[in-house]
Motif scaffolding. Structure first.
Motif, short mmCIF file in Angstrom:
data_model
loop_
_atom_site.label_atom_id
_atom_site.label_comp_id
_atom_site.label_asym_id
_atom_site.label_seq_id
_atom_site.Cartn_x
_atom_site.Cartn_y
_atom_site.Cartn_z
N ALA A 163 75.08 43.69 23.41
CA ALA A 163 73.81 43.86 24.36
C ALA A 163 73.28 45.07 24.39
CB ALA A 163 73.98 42.92 25.45
N GLN A 164 72.23 45.36 24.23
CA GLN A 164 71.50 46.70 24.69
C GLN A 164 70.54 46.13 25.63
OE1 GLN A 164 70.15 48.44 20.81
NE2 GLN A 164 71.62 50.00 21.38
N VAL A 165 70.15 47.16 26.67
CA VAL A 165 69.04 46.82 27.68
C VAL A 165 67.75 47.27 27.42
CG1 VAL A 165 68.49 47.13 29.96
CG2 VAL A 165 70.71 46.52 29.52
N VAL A 166 66.77 46.79 27.12
CA VAL A 166 65.31 47.01 26.86
C VAL A 166 64.70 46.77 28.13
CG1 VAL A 166 63.56 46.64 25.40
CG2 VAL A 166 65.79 46.46 24.20
N LEU A 167 63.76 47.93 28.53
CA LEU A 167 62.91 47.81 29.44
C LEU A 167 61.61 47.37 29.05
CD1 LEU A 167 63.99 50.79 31.95
CD2 LEU A 167 64.77 48.36 31.91
N ILE A 168 60.97 46.34 29.31
CA ILE A 168 59.56 46.03 28.81
C ILE A 168 58.58 46.16 29.84
CG2 ILE A 168 58.19 44.16 27.53
CD1 ILE A 168 60.93 43.25 26.75
N ALA A 169 57.69 47.09 29.98
CA ALA A 169 56.43 47.16 30.87
C ALA A 169 55.65 45.93 31.00
CB ALA A 169 55.80 48.34 30.81
N LEU B 217 63.53 33.00 35.02
CA LEU B 217 64.00 33.11 33.78
C LEU B 217 65.27 33.74 33.84
CD1 LEU B 217 61.16 33.78 31.38
CD2 LEU B 217 62.12 31.74 31.56
N ALA B 218 65.46 34.85 34.60
CA ALA B 218 66.64 35.51 34.90
C ALA B 218 67.76 34.60 35.46
CB ALA B 218 66.25 36.76 35.80
N ASP B 219 67.20 33.64 36.33
CA ASP B 219 68.17 32.87 37.13
C ASP B 219 68.75 31.68 36.20
OD1 ASP B 219 67.72 34.27 39.65
OD2 ASP B 219 66.38 32.76 40.25
N VAL C 94 67.69 37.86 26.96
CA VAL C 94 68.07 37.48 28.12
C VAL C 94 67.41 38.15 29.21
CG1 VAL C 94 69.39 36.10 29.76
CG2 VAL C 94 69.68 35.70 27.07
N VAL C 95 66.61 37.65 30.31
CA VAL C 95 66.06 38.57 31.41
C VAL C 95 67.35 38.84 32.13
CG1 VAL C 95 64.67 38.67 33.50
CG2 VAL C 95 63.84 37.51 31.34
N GLN C 96 67.56 40.10 32.48
CA GLN C 96 68.83 40.61 33.32
C GLN C 96 68.22 40.62 34.82
OE1 GLN C 96 72.06 40.94 31.88
NE2 GLN C 96 70.83 39.71 30.65
N ARG C 97 67.23 41.56 35.05
CA ARG C 97 66.40 41.89 36.13
C ARG C 97 64.97 42.17 36.01
NH1 ARG C 97 70.19 46.66 38.60
NH2 ARG C 97 69.65 47.58 36.59
N PHE D 35 58.18 45.88 35.42
CA PHE D 35 58.96 46.13 34.23
C PHE D 35 60.01 44.69 34.22
CE2 PHE D 35 61.49 48.64 36.56
CZ PHE D 35 62.68 48.24 36.39
N VAL D 36 60.45 44.29 33.13
CA VAL D 36 61.65 43.29 33.05
C VAL D 36 62.54 44.09 32.41
CG1 VAL D 36 60.68 42.10 30.87
CG2 VAL D 36 62.04 41.06 32.27
N GLU D 37 63.79 43.82 32.46
CA GLU D 37 65.07 44.29 31.99
C GLU D 37 65.60 43.09 31.04
OE1 GLU D 37 69.05 45.41 33.78
OE2 GLU D 37 67.49 46.86 34.49
N VAL D 38 65.63 43.46 29.80
CA VAL D 38 66.26 42.39 28.95
C VAL D 38 67.35 42.96 28.18
CG1 VAL D 38 65.39 40.91 27.10
CG2 VAL D 38 63.90 41.55 28.64
#
Length: 178
Positions: free
Chosen positions: A161-167, A124-126, A144-147, A152-155
């Motif tokens: 854009a703010q980065v949210v880390l989702i476990a 999804l990040a790609d 959007v998935v960043q990394r 966890f996923v960084e969105v």
């Protein structure tokens, strides 16, 4: 009737009773073995046997989702719904309707099925595709998935854009946008 006929009749009767008793014991033993073996069957194994079937998932934090089961892998599955796809973490599935009666043990799974949730999220990040991320507690993040990290996923969420880390432990499903 002679005493020999009576004796042979008695032996036949005893043999018949022994045979019936053996059959009952054997059926009980087989039933016990089936129960013991079935306790080794996992939800993932049942889902793997349900590939290409229309199923309904009850997902914690999301509710009921219908679709065709496209992929099952270690810890996650892909459900192709009407107009959208769902990447669902297996641990967030609380119920399944429409699954196959069969099971496929993990030793019979294709190699690609050994890939974890991180692999699906990296794809999804790609693609840089905007998705809705659903938490097991009902939370929603549109981004959007960043990394993708180990657990966890960084969105990137919102404008700016703010980065949210989702476990992963709290992620129920990722839904493609219509």
């Amino acid at each position: 009737m002679t005493w020999e006929d009576e004796l042979f009749g008695l032996f036949d009767d005893l043999e018949s009773q022994a045979s019936a008793s053996f059959t009952l014991e054997r059926e009980a033993e087989l039933a016990d073995r089936r129960r013991a073996e079935y306790q080794q069957v996992t939800l993932a194994a049942r889902l793997m046997a349900s590939l290409d079937r229309e199923i309904t998932l009850d997902i914690n934090g999301v509710g009921l989702v219908d679709g065709v089961l496209e992929r099952v892998a270690t810890g996650w599955l892909l459900l192709r719904g009407r107009g959208q796809d769902w990447v669902v973490r297996e641990a967030a599935v609380s119920g399944v309707r429409g699954a196959s009666e069969r099971a496929v043990p993990d030793v019979a799974w294709p190699v690609a099925a050994k890939l974890g949730l991180g692999s699906a999220l990296r794809r999804l990040a790609d693609a840089a595709e905007r998705c809705v991320f659903h938490g097991t507690g009902g939370q929603r993040w549109d981004g959007v998935v960043q990394r993708v990290g180990a657990d966890f996923v960084e969105v990137a969420v919102g404008e700016p854009a703010q980065v949210v880390l989702i476990a992963f432990a709290t992620l129920a499903a990722v839904q493609s946008r219509d």
